[in-house]
Scaffold this motif. Sequence first.
Motif, PDB file in Angstrom:
ATOM      1  N   ASP A 114      10.086 -14.356  23.698  1.00 26.62           N
ATOM      2  CA  ASP A 114       9.201 -13.225  23.398  1.00 26.62           C
ATOM      3  C   ASP A 114       8.362 -12.906  24.631  1.00 26.62           C
ATOM      4  OD1 ASP A 114       7.730 -11.928  20.579  1.00 26.62           O
ATOM      5  OD2 ASP A 114       6.785 -11.739  22.547  1.00 26.62           O
TER       6      ASP A 114
ATOM      7  N   ARG B 279       2.730  -4.540  24.082  1.00 27.45           N
ATOM      8  CA  ARG B 279       1.953  -5.199  25.095  1.00 27.45           C
ATOM      9  C   ARG B 279       2.733  -5.522  26.357  1.00 27.45           C
ATOM     10  NH1 ARG B 279       0.610 -10.879  22.731  1.00 27.45           N
ATOM     11  NH2 ARG B 279       2.674 -10.506  21.929  1.00 27.45           N
TER      12      ARG B 279
ATOM     13  N   GLY C 250       6.052 -10.673  25.323  1.00 24.76           N
ATOM     14  CA  GLY C 250       4.611 -10.485  25.128  1.00 24.76           C
ATOM     15  C   GLY C 250       3.907 -11.820  24.975  1.00 24.76           C
TER      16      GLY C 250
HETATM   17 MG   LIG Z   1       6.410  -9.560  21.534  1.00 24.98          MG
END
Ligand SMILES: [Mg+2]
Length: 209
Positions: free
Chosen positions: A200, A79, A202
């Motif tokens: 993270d 993503r 995404g």
């Molecule tokens: Mg991720």
Amino acid sequence: MKNVFVMDHPLIQHKLSLIRDKNTGTKEFKELVREVSMLMAYEVTRNLPLEEIEIETPVCKTKAKVLAGRKLGIVPILRAGLGMVDGFLNLLPAAKVGHIGLYRDPETLEPVEYYCKLPTDIEERELIVVDPMLATGGSAKAAIKFIKDRGATNIKFVCLIAAPEGVEAVHREHPDVDIYAAAVDERLNDHAYIVPGLGDAGDRLFGTK
Ligand SMILES: [Mg+2]
Ligand SMILES: O=P(O)(O)OC[C@H]1O[C@H](OP(=O)(O)OP(=O)(O)O)[C@H](O)[C@@H]1O
Ligand SMILES: O=c1cc[nH]c(=O)[nH]1
């Protein structure tokens, strides 16, 4: 380090620091990723070939330089790579966009593919694979192999933050692919997250978790 170009433009570095800050919320994070991506697109396209054409200004005819019609493709790794697409398209509106869906299995750390849709003529295009994070390099290696297997020969990889381990891994498997990063960080932690990194990408982009 071979094959890695760190973009140390002050605007890129300033915005990257804001992106890293854990107090930066989703809306601002997304805007900053788009802005840094646009600045990186400017740097990555520095060597695009030009040709001269004849134009007419309000004053006279003259020769003028324009891009020599090289076909480009932007390939985000889903993503998180999606967050970089708009910044690239702002400067390269004629580029086609291919999508590769990969997530990193949290146990094995191996990339798992779940989606792929690429322009039909990728073998003719200069492809720029984008993903904010290059950690172990598993996702980048898989995405690059994927597009090479479909005929791509001219590939660059652009990320915000790379780990030395990821740079090494991509270079070993794909020595022809130059890597452009806003920073190469210290190392990976025990969960293969980049240190200091940004967490993270995404989840921070899409407000999940
Ligand atoms: Mg991720
Ligand atoms: O170099 P690697 O060790 O492969 O790790 C990097 C990958 O991990 C993240 O994606 P993630 O698996 O979190 O998927 P997401 O973008 O859907 O969050 C990131 O966006 C890269 O694709
Ligand atoms: O630090 C990391 C490593 C992998 N994926 C991320 O989003 N961040």
